[in-house]
Scaffold this motif. Structure first.
Motif, PDB file in Angstrom:
ATOM      1  N   VAL A  16       0.822  -1.208   0.000  1.00 30.81           N
ATOM      2  CA  VAL A  16       0.000   0.000   0.000  1.00 30.81           C
ATOM      3  C   VAL A  16       0.857   1.259   0.000  1.00 30.81           C
ATOM      4  O   VAL A  16       0.395   2.324  -0.420  1.00 30.81           O
ATOM      5  CB  VAL A  16      -0.946  -0.011   1.225  1.00 30.81           C
ATOM      6  N   ASP A  17       2.125   1.169   0.433  1.00 24.80           N
ATOM      7  CA  ASP A  17       3.003   2.338   0.391  1.00 24.80           C
ATOM      8  C   ASP A  17       3.224   2.807  -1.045  1.00 24.80           C
ATOM      9  O   ASP A  17       3.305   4.008  -1.321  1.00 24.80           O
ATOM     10  CB  ASP A  17       4.351   2.018   1.040  1.00 24.80           C
ATOM     11  N   ARG A  18       3.357   1.865  -1.968  1.00 21.72           N
ATOM     12  CA  ARG A  18       3.511   2.237  -3.377  1.00 21.72           C
ATOM     13  C   ARG A  18       2.261   2.939  -3.871  1.00 21.72           C
ATOM     14  O   ARG A  18       2.319   3.960  -4.570  1.00 21.72           O
ATOM     15  CB  ARG A  18       3.778   0.988  -4.230  1.00 21.72           C
ATOM     16  N   ASP A  19       1.089   2.394  -3.506  1.00 22.94           N
ATOM     17  CA  ASP A  19      -0.164   3.001  -3.932  1.00 22.94           C
ATOM     18  C   ASP A  19      -0.332   4.394  -3.329  1.00 22.94           C
ATOM     19  O   ASP A  19      -0.874   5.296  -3.979  1.00 22.94           O
ATOM     20  CB  ASP A  19      -1.339   2.107  -3.531  1.00 22.94           C
ATOM     21  N   ARG A  20       0.110   4.578  -2.091  1.00 19.89           N
ATOM     22  CA  ARG A  20      -0.006   5.886  -1.444  1.00 19.89           C
ATOM     23  C   ARG A  20       0.801   6.938  -2.206  1.00 19.89           C
ATOM     24  O   ARG A  20       0.323   8.039  -2.472  1.00 19.89           O
ATOM     25  CB  ARG A  20       0.512   5.828  -0.001  1.00 19.89           C
ATOM     26  N   ARG A  21       2.028   6.581  -2.551  1.00 20.37           N
ATOM     27  CA  ARG A  21       2.873   7.545  -3.252  1.00 20.37           C
ATOM     28  C   ARG A  21       2.308   7.842  -4.633  1.00 20.37           C
ATOM     29  O   ARG A  21       2.304   8.992  -5.085  1.00 20.37           O
ATOM     30  CB  ARG A  21       4.296   7.000  -3.366  1.00 20.37           C
ATOM     31  N   SER A  22       1.808   6.816  -5.303  1.00 21.72           N
ATOM     32  CA  SER A  22       1.208   7.006  -6.615  1.00 21.72           C
ATOM     33  C   SER A  22      -0.015   7.915  -6.522  1.00 21.72           C
ATOM     34  O   SER A  22      -0.192   8.833  -7.325  1.00 21.72           O
ATOM     35  CB  SER A  22       0.823   5.650  -7.213  1.00 21.72           C
ATOM     36  N   ALA A  23      -0.875   7.662  -5.517  1.00 22.67           N
ATOM     37  CA  ALA A  23      -2.079   8.473  -5.343  1.00 22.67           C
ATOM     38  C   ALA A  23      -1.737   9.931  -5.053  1.00 22.67           C
ATOM     39  O   ALA A  23      -2.366  10.853  -5.587  1.00 22.67           O
ATOM     40  CB  ALA A  23      -2.927   7.892  -4.208  1.00 22.67           C
ATOM     41  N   PHE A  24      -0.721  10.151  -4.213  1.00 22.14           N
ATOM     42  CA  PHE A  24      -0.328  11.521  -3.881  1.00 22.14           C
ATOM     43  C   PHE A  24       0.177  12.262  -5.115  1.00 22.14           C
ATOM     44  O   PHE A  24      -0.158  13.433  -5.329  1.00 22.14           O
ATOM     45  CB  PHE A  24       0.760  11.495  -2.803  1.00 22.14           C
ATOM     46  N   LEU A  25       0.955  11.588  -5.946  1.00 21.38           N
ATOM     47  CA  LEU A  25       1.470  12.213  -7.157  1.00 21.38           C
ATOM     48  C   LEU A  25       0.347  12.541  -8.136  1.00 21.38           C
ATOM     49  O   LEU A  25       0.339  13.603  -8.765  1.00 21.38           O
ATOM     50  CB  LEU A  25       2.499  11.294  -7.820  1.00 21.38           C
ATOM     51  N   ILE A  26      -0.612  11.627  -8.277  1.00 22.85           N
ATOM     52  CA  ILE A  26      -1.721  11.852  -9.203  1.00 22.85           C
ATOM     53  C   ILE A  26      -2.572  13.035  -8.746  1.00 22.85           C
ATOM     54  O   ILE A  26      -2.922  13.923  -9.542  1.00 22.85           O
ATOM     55  CB  ILE A  26      -2.578  10.576  -9.340  1.00 22.85           C
ATOM     56  N   ILE A  27      -2.903  13.078  -7.449  1.00 23.01           N
ATOM     57  CA  ILE A  27      -3.689  14.205  -6.930  1.00 23.01           C
ATOM     58  C   ILE A  27      -2.935  15.514  -7.131  1.00 23.01           C
ATOM     59  O   ILE A  27      -3.501  16.530  -7.562  1.00 23.01           O
ATOM     60  CB  ILE A  27      -4.019  13.988  -5.439  1.00 23.01           C
ATOM     61  N   GLY A  28      -1.635  15.502  -6.832  1.00 20.83           N
ATOM     62  CA  GLY A  28      -0.834  16.718  -6.994  1.00 20.83           C
ATOM     63  C   GLY A  28      -0.781  17.196  -8.427  1.00 20.83           C
ATOM     64  O   GLY A  28      -0.862  18.404  -8.691  1.00 20.83           O
ATOM     65  N   ALA A  29      -0.651  16.257  -9.374  1.00 18.89           N
ATOM     66  CA  ALA A  29      -0.596  16.633 -10.783  1.00 18.89           C
ATOM     67  C   ALA A  29      -1.908  17.260 -11.238  1.00 18.89           C
ATOM     68  O   ALA A  29      -1.915  18.290 -11.933  1.00 18.89           O
ATOM     69  CB  ALA A  29      -0.270  15.405 -11.634  1.00 18.89           C
ATOM     70  N   LEU A  30      -3.023  16.678 -10.846  1.00 17.46           N
ATOM     71  CA  LEU A  30      -4.322  17.199 -11.263  1.00 17.46           C
ATOM     72  C   LEU A  30      -4.627  18.543 -10.601  1.00 17.46           C
ATOM     73  O   LEU A  30      -5.234  19.431 -11.211  1.00 17.46           O
ATOM     74  CB  LEU A  30      -5.416  16.176 -10.938  1.00 17.46           C
ATOM     75  N   LYS A  31      -4.209  18.709  -9.335  1.00 19.72           N
ATOM     76  CA  LYS A  31      -4.422  19.995  -8.646  1.00 19.72           C
ATOM     77  C   LYS A  31      -3.575  21.095  -9.284  1.00 19.72           C
ATOM     78  O   LYS A  31      -4.024  22.235  -9.412  1.00 19.72           O
ATOM     79  CB  LYS A  31      -4.092  19.856  -7.154  1.00 19.72           C
ATOM     80  N   SER A  32      -2.342  20.756  -9.669  1.00 22.52           N
ATOM     81  CA  SER A  32      -1.459  21.777 -10.253  1.00 22.52           C
ATOM     82  C   SER A  32      -1.990  22.299 -11.586  1.00 22.52           C
ATOM     83  O   SER A  32      -1.691  23.427 -11.973  1.00 22.52           O
ATOM     84  CB  SER A  32      -0.054  21.196 -10.441  1.00 22.52           C
ATOM     85  N   GLU A  33      -2.781  21.484 -12.278  1.00 25.03           N
ATOM     86  CA  GLU A  33      -3.358  21.921 -13.545  1.00 25.03           C
ATOM     87  C   GLU A  33      -4.738  22.542 -13.379  1.00 25.03           C
ATOM     88  O   GLU A  33      -5.358  22.938 -14.367  1.00 25.03           O
ATOM     89  CB  GLU A  33      -3.461  20.721 -14.495  1.00 25.03           C
ATOM     90  N   GLY A  34      -5.230  22.601 -12.153  1.00 24.95           N
ATOM     91  CA  GLY A  34      -6.535  23.183 -11.906  1.00 24.95           C
ATOM     92  C   GLY A  34      -7.687  22.260 -12.266  1.00 24.95           C
ATOM     93  O   GLY A  34      -8.836  22.703 -12.328  1.00 24.95           O
ATOM     94  N   ILE A  35      -7.404  20.980 -12.493  1.00 27.29           N
ATOM     95  CA  ILE A  35      -8.476  20.034 -12.819  1.00 27.29           C
ATOM     96  C   ILE A  35      -9.259  19.674 -11.571  1.00 27.29           C
ATOM     97  O   ILE A  35     -10.470  19.436 -11.624  1.00 27.29           O
ATOM     98  CB  ILE A  35      -7.881  18.768 -13.498  1.00 27.29           C
ATOM     99  N   LEU A  36      -8.577  19.611 -10.428  1.00 26.31           N
ATOM    100  CA  LEU A  36      -9.255  19.379  -9.141  1.00 26.31           C
ATOM    101  C   LEU A  36      -9.418  20.707  -8.419  1.00 26.31           C
ATOM    102  O   LEU A  36      -8.501  21.533  -8.435  1.00 26.31           O
ATOM    103  CB  LEU A  36      -8.432  18.415  -8.291  1.00 26.31           C
TER     104      LEU A  36
END
Length: 296
Positions: free
Chosen positions: A276-296
Motif C-alpha cells: 500500500v506504500d507504493r499506492d499511497r505515493r502514486s495516489a499523492f502524485l496523481i492528486i498533486g498533478a491534477l491539482k497543479s493543472e486546476g483540474i481538481l
C-alpha cells in the motif's frame, strides 16, 4: 510491487489510449493484464459560512480511490508545514521555562482509509462541514458527492519486469483531459534517485518509449523530492512513540558498560514502493498533478 514513475500526457487525443495500446503490444510485445480505474473526488470546507467563524483561507480535501483503499489529502493553507516547525524549534531559545507550542496539525495531512465509501458515511453522520466542490447550493443534497473525475484505461505487462498503466483523465461530464501514464519496475522495490526532483532515467526512458510518435505532444514527469515525501509521511503518534523509546533507551544506557555505540544509527524504514506504500505515493502524485493543472 516495485519502483514507480508517473507522467502526464497533457494534450493526448481521444485516440491516445488505443495508440499507446498498439505501440506496447506491437513494439514491446506487451500483454494486457486488465483495466485501470481510479475515482477522484474533491471537497471544500464550509466553515467560513458559519456565523461568527473567521477562516483566513479555505481548507480543501481530495480523495482518490484505488482498488480497496481510499487516499485522502487534506490541505490547510493557514497551517505551517512540519519543516517550518522543526526550523522554529531549532531556533527557539527557552527562557523562563517557556514551552514551544506545537500546532494541532500541519499544512498537509495524508490518510489511507478503507473500505471505499466509509469517508462519506462518516462525514454525513458527523454532519461535517465538507461539501463536494461542484455542490454550490447551500441546500443541495450530499448525494451529489459521487465521483467527479476518473482515470480509465488499461494495465499492461512488458516481459517479467515492467507493469505499465495508461488511462484517460475523464471529467464528470465526459470530457477528456489528457492521459496519465505510470510505469512500475518490479525487480526494484526501492530506488533512490540522484536528481533533486526524484526523476529516474530508467523509468523516463520506458515511459517515453511507450508514447506514440506524435508531433507537439506535451508530456511532463510527475515527481516529488524525498524531503517533500518525508513531510507527507509524517505520523505524530509514530514520532512520539519513537521519541519516548529513544529517551527510555538513553536513560537505560547511561550506566550500561556494554553499549556498542551504534544505538544512534538510523533504523530501517518501510519501503515507499511496497504494497500500500507504493499506492499511497502514486495516489499523492496523481492528486498533486491534477491539482497543479486546476483540474481538481
Amino acid at each position: 510491487m516495485g519502483f514507480t514513475g508517473l507522467a502526464r500526457w497533457i494534450n493526448a487525443p481521444s485516440t491516445g489510449l488505443e495508440l499507446i495500446r498498439e505501440n506496447i503490444m506491437r513494439n514491446h510485445h506487451g500483454q494486457l493484464r486488465g483495466k485501470w480505474f481510479l475515482s477522484v473526488k474533491s471537497y471544500r470546507s464550509t466553515l467560513g459560512s458559519v456565523p461568527g467563524v473567521q477562516v483566513h483561507s479555505e481548507r480543501s480535501m481530495c480523495t482518490l480511490t484505488m482498488n480497496e483503499n481510499v487516499f485522502v489529502l487534506l490541505e490547510d493553507p493557514a497551517a505551517p508545514t512540519r519543516a517550518d516547525i522543526v526550523t522554529s524549534v531549532q531556533n527557539f531559545q527557552t527562557t523562563d521555562r517557556q514551552v514551544f507550542s506545537v500546532p494541532p496539525h500541519y499544512r498537509t495531512t495524508f490518510l489511507t482509509l478503507r473500505p471505499p465509501g466509509a469517508l462519506e458515511q462518516v462525514l454525513h453522520q458527523l454532519k461535517a462541514r465538507w461539501i463536494p466542490v461542484r455542490q454550490t447550493a447551500p441546500g443541495a443534497q450530499r448525494s451529489q458527492g459521487g465521483q467527479q473525475l476518473s482515470v480509465e484505461g488499461f494495465i499492461f505487462a512488458i516481459g517479467n519486469d515492467w507493469l505499465v498503466r495508461v488511462g484517460h483523465v475523464v471529467l464528470a461530464g465526459g470530457a477528456v483531459k489528457g492521459m496519465l501514464l505510470e510505469a512500475e519496475y518490479l525487480p526494484l522495490p526501492v530506488l533512490h534517485s540522484q536528481t533533486a526532483d526524484g526523476t529516474s532515467e530508467l523509468l523516463s526512458n520506458l515511459l517515453t518509449s511507450v508514447l506514440p510518435n506524435i508531433r507537439e505532444a506535451k508530456t511532463v514527469a510527475v515527481t516529488i523530492s524525498d524531503s517533500q515525501w518525508e513531510e507527507v509521511l509524517w505520523d505524530r503518534e509514530e514520532e512520539e512513540r519513537q521519541l519516548s523509546q529513544e529517551k527510555a533507551e538513553t536513560e537505560e544506557n547511561l550506566d550500561n558498560i556494554y553499549v556498542f555505540g551504534d544505538e544512534g544509527l538510523a533504523s530501517e524504514k518501510k519501503g515507499d514502493w511496497i504494497g500500500v506504500d507504493r499506492d499511497r505515493r502514486s495516489a499523492f502524485l496523481i492528486i498533486g498533478a491534477l491539482k497543479s493543472e486546476g483540474i481538481l
